[in-house]
Write a protein that holds these residues in place. Sequence first.
Motif, PDB file in Angstrom:
ATOM      1  N   GLY A 143       0.800  -1.272   0.052  1.00 38.80           N
ATOM      2  CA  GLY A 143      -0.042  -0.022  -0.060  1.00 38.80           C
ATOM      3  C   GLY A 143       0.876   1.231   0.173  1.00 38.80           C
ATOM      4  O   GLY A 143       0.716   2.097  -0.810  1.00 38.80           O
ATOM      5  N   ALA A 144       2.008   1.222   1.023  1.00 41.15           N
ATOM      6  CA  ALA A 144       2.909   2.385   0.902  1.00 41.15           C
ATOM      7  C   ALA A 144       3.572   2.658  -0.239  1.00 41.15           C
ATOM      8  O   ALA A 144       3.643   3.900  -0.855  1.00 41.15           O
ATOM      9  N   CYS A 145       3.836   1.645  -1.099  1.00 40.59           N
ATOM     10  CA  CYS A 145       4.570   1.580  -2.174  1.00 40.59           C
ATOM     11  C   CYS A 145       3.798   2.358  -3.391  1.00 40.59           C
ATOM     12  O   CYS A 145       4.246   3.092  -4.072  1.00 40.59           O
ATOM     13  N   LEU A 146       2.280   1.896  -3.313  1.00 39.04           N
ATOM     14  CA  LEU A 146       1.460   2.549  -4.240  1.00 39.04           C
ATOM     15  C   LEU A 146       1.362   3.939  -3.987  1.00 39.04           C
ATOM     16  O   LEU A 146       1.423   4.873  -5.019  1.00 39.04           O
ATOM     17  N   ILE A 147       1.240   4.484  -2.779  1.00 36.21           N
ATOM     18  CA  ILE A 147       1.018   5.743  -2.500  1.00 36.21           C
ATOM     19  C   ILE A 147       2.320   6.554  -2.898  1.00 36.21           C
ATOM     20  O   ILE A 147       2.297   7.688  -3.445  1.00 36.21           O
ATOM     21  N   LEU A 148       3.486   6.061  -2.492  1.00 37.16           N
ATOM     22  CA  LEU A 148       4.876   6.785  -2.823  1.00 37.16           C
ATOM     23  C   LEU A 148       4.754   6.962  -4.353  1.00 37.16           C
ATOM     24  O   LEU A 148       5.257   7.879  -4.772  1.00 37.16           O
ATOM     25  N   PHE A 149       4.442   5.898  -5.036  1.00 37.90           N
ATOM     26  CA  PHE A 149       4.678   5.895  -6.631  1.00 37.90           C
ATOM     27  C   PHE A 149       3.653   6.930  -7.011  1.00 37.90           C
ATOM     28  O   PHE A 149       4.226   7.766  -7.956  1.00 37.90           O
ATOM     29  N   LEU A 150       2.342   7.209  -6.541  1.00 31.60           N
ATOM     30  CA  LEU A 150       1.473   8.279  -6.847  1.00 31.60           C
ATOM     31  C   LEU A 150       2.076   9.792  -6.689  1.00 31.60           C
ATOM     32  O   LEU A 150       2.218  10.704  -7.422  1.00 31.60           O
ATOM     33  N   GLN A 152       5.326  10.543  -5.929  1.00 29.59           N
ATOM     34  CA  GLN A 152       6.587  10.818  -6.756  1.00 29.59           C
ATOM     35  C   GLN A 152       6.094  11.116  -8.090  1.00 29.59           C
ATOM     36  O   GLN A 152       6.701  12.203  -8.664  1.00 29.59           O
ATOM     37  N   LEU A 153       4.925  10.536  -8.798  1.00 29.46           N
ATOM     38  CA  LEU A 153       4.683  10.901 -10.162  1.00 29.46           C
ATOM     39  C   LEU A 153       4.186  12.446 -10.178  1.00 29.46           C
ATOM     40  O   LEU A 153       4.533  13.181 -10.925  1.00 29.46           O
ATOM     41  N   PHE A 154       3.402  12.798  -9.211  1.00 27.93           N
ATOM     42  CA  PHE A 154       2.950  13.958  -8.974  1.00 27.93           C
ATOM     43  C   PHE A 154       3.925  15.079  -8.823  1.00 27.93           C
ATOM     44  O   PHE A 154       3.728  16.314  -9.222  1.00 27.93           O
ATOM     45  N   LEU A 155       4.971  14.706  -8.028  1.00 23.20           N
ATOM     46  CA  LEU A 155       6.111  15.752  -7.905  1.00 23.20           C
ATOM     47  C   LEU A 155       7.047  15.697  -9.301  1.00 23.20           C
ATOM     48  O   LEU A 155       8.002  16.421  -9.221  1.00 23.20           O
ATOM     49  N   LEU A 162      11.224   5.258 -11.418  1.00 22.07           N
ATOM     50  CA  LEU A 162      10.684   4.710 -10.376  1.00 22.07           C
ATOM     51  C   LEU A 162      10.873   3.280 -10.459  1.00 22.07           C
ATOM     52  O   LEU A 162      10.952   2.356  -9.421  1.00 22.07           O
ATOM     53  N   ILE A 163      10.076   2.845 -11.601  1.00 14.22           N
ATOM     54  CA  ILE A 163      10.080   1.282 -11.893  1.00 14.22           C
ATOM     55  C   ILE A 163      11.580   0.660 -11.517  1.00 14.22           C
ATOM     56  O   ILE A 163      11.609  -0.314 -10.961  1.00 14.22           O
ATOM     57  N   ILE A 164      12.543   1.566 -12.193  1.00 15.28           N
ATOM     58  CA  ILE A 164      13.947   0.831 -12.460  1.00 15.28           C
ATOM     59  C   ILE A 164      14.320   0.705 -10.891  1.00 15.28           C
ATOM     60  O   ILE A 164      15.005  -0.240 -10.345  1.00 15.28           O
ATOM     61  N   THR A 165      14.210   1.907 -10.112  1.00 12.98           N
ATOM     62  CA  THR A 165      15.112   1.758  -8.732  1.00 12.98           C
ATOM     63  C   THR A 165      14.151   0.691  -7.902  1.00 12.98           C
ATOM     64  O   THR A 165      14.680   0.102  -6.978  1.00 12.98           O
ATOM     65  N   ALA A 166      12.793   0.793  -8.053  1.00 15.22           N
ATOM     66  CA  ALA A 166      12.147  -0.327  -7.180  1.00 15.22           C
ATOM     67  C   ALA A 166      12.614  -1.518  -7.681  1.00 15.22           C
ATOM     68  O   ALA A 166      12.601  -2.494  -6.695  1.00 15.22           O
ATOM     69  N   PHE A 167      12.656  -1.901  -8.710  1.00 18.69           N
ATOM     70  CA  PHE A 167      13.307  -3.243  -9.460  1.00 18.69           C
ATOM     71  C   PHE A 167      14.705  -3.338  -8.723  1.00 18.69           C
ATOM     72  O   PHE A 167      14.897  -4.503  -8.238  1.00 18.69           O
ATOM     73  N   ILE A 168      15.666  -2.250  -8.917  1.00 19.04           N
ATOM     74  CA  ILE A 168      16.788  -2.795  -8.181  1.00 19.04           C
ATOM     75  C   ILE A 168      17.062  -2.958  -6.676  1.00 19.04           C
ATOM     76  O   ILE A 168      17.494  -3.941  -6.379  1.00 19.04           O
ATOM     77  N   GLY A 169      15.994  -2.332  -6.038  1.00 15.25           N
ATOM     78  CA  GLY A 169      15.873  -2.494  -4.470  1.00 15.25           C
ATOM     79  C   GLY A 169      15.319  -3.803  -4.434  1.00 15.25           C
ATOM     80  O   GLY A 169      15.886  -4.651  -3.484  1.00 15.25           O
ATOM     81  N   GLY A 170      14.243  -4.156  -4.852  1.00 13.80           N
ATOM     82  CA  GLY A 170      13.656  -5.445  -4.677  1.00 13.80           C
ATOM     83  C   GLY A 170      14.706  -6.620  -5.266  1.00 13.80           C
ATOM     84  O   GLY A 170      14.909  -7.497  -4.356  1.00 13.80           O
ATOM     85  N   GLY A 171      15.066  -6.431  -6.238  1.00 15.90           N
ATOM     86  CA  GLY A 171      16.325  -7.341  -6.976  1.00 15.90           C
ATOM     87  C   GLY A 171      17.303  -7.713  -6.007  1.00 15.90           C
ATOM     88  O   GLY A 171      17.678  -8.657  -6.157  1.00 15.90           O
ATOM     89  N   PHE A 198      11.051   3.193  -4.340  1.00 10.82           N
ATOM     90  CA  PHE A 198      10.273   4.169  -4.554  1.00 10.82           C
ATOM     91  C   PHE A 198      10.377   5.409  -3.570  1.00 10.82           C
ATOM     92  O   PHE A 198       9.932   6.632  -3.990  1.00 10.82           O
ATOM     93  N   ILE A 199      10.938   5.068  -2.469  1.00  9.75           N
ATOM     94  CA  ILE A 199      11.366   6.458  -1.485  1.00  9.75           C
ATOM     95  C   ILE A 199      12.792   6.952  -2.160  1.00  9.75           C
ATOM     96  O   ILE A 199      12.712   8.332  -2.089  1.00  9.75           O
ATOM     97  N   PHE A 200      13.506   6.342  -2.798  1.00  8.28           N
ATOM     98  CA  PHE A 200      14.704   7.011  -3.483  1.00  8.28           C
ATOM     99  C   PHE A 200      14.959   6.844  -4.853  1.00  8.28           C
ATOM    100  O   PHE A 200      15.500   5.969  -5.316  1.00  8.28           O
ATOM    101  N   PRO A 201      14.264   7.596  -5.640  1.00  7.97           N
ATOM    102  CA  PRO A 201      14.243   7.292  -7.089  1.00  7.97           C
ATOM    103  C   PRO A 201      15.569   7.855  -7.766  1.00  7.97           C
ATOM    104  O   PRO A 201      15.709   8.715  -8.233  1.00  7.97           O
TER     105      PRO A 201
END
Length: 264
Positions: A143-150, A152-155, A162-171, A198-201
């Motif tokens: 849930g937090a990831c979704l909110i952060l994603f939105l 960050q997009l808004f900003l 965002l997708i890439i850094t999330a992928f790197i972090g999770g990977g 998602f926190i650190f793009p």
Amino acid sequence: MLILFGSYFFILGAIFGSFLSCLAWRLYREESAWPPSRCDACGRKLQWFENVPIIGFLLLKGRCASCHKKISWQYVAAEIFGGLLFSLAFFWFFKDPAYFYNILPSGKEWWQFALELFSLSVLFFVLIYDGRYYLVSVPITIGACLILFLLQLFLGVNWLLLIITAFIGGGFFLLQYLITKGKGIGVGDIYLGILLGFIFPDYLLLTLAIVISYFIGAISGLFLIAINKKKLSGVLPLGLFLSLGGMLTIFFGSQILSWYLGLL
Ligand SMILES: [Zn+2]
């Protein structure tokens, strides 16, 4: 004016700390999140003033008014830490008073600050939950990831980044999970890696957050072994270190990076 706002954010943080530690407790015991609070020992409903962060604890002198059982210090610690976290974040973000007065009427900076507070709150929740129960709450993290994603997009952050850094972090954690066959690392930590992404793009900040986390983890591990509290094989809550590493990176990340890059 700054001090006034700072104290306002202390109170807000204390309320959030209270809420998050209560949420952690109820989530763990699979209770619903919204009935009035009760004493853990005798089930007596708390009166409104007993729910006031920090002050309620002081008024009760740390004990339940009817059964006199001690109230866990963790509640009041979470409230104080939450208050300090929010007011520190405020003073840190608005270091330059002129900046504060310039954007006071409106501006995206407030959203930037809201994003920072939200990230700190999520990390704080991870700290409480993993620190107390050695668990990561997957639904809350997603849930937090979704909110952060939105947010960050808004900003104006690029969605692909965002997708890439999330992928790197999770990977990064998925890889460790596969290599250690799930012994060294839990599935929850993979989700926390995505959360950090998602926190650190930003590749450097993301790397720094993970490096600081492992550094804190290694030091605490050595310390605990030194005072004979843990054996070498003992489990340490990685989420707690990731949360601390993330918080430190939110506050000092850019400074550490510019210092480090200056050395090269
Ligand atoms: Zn009681």
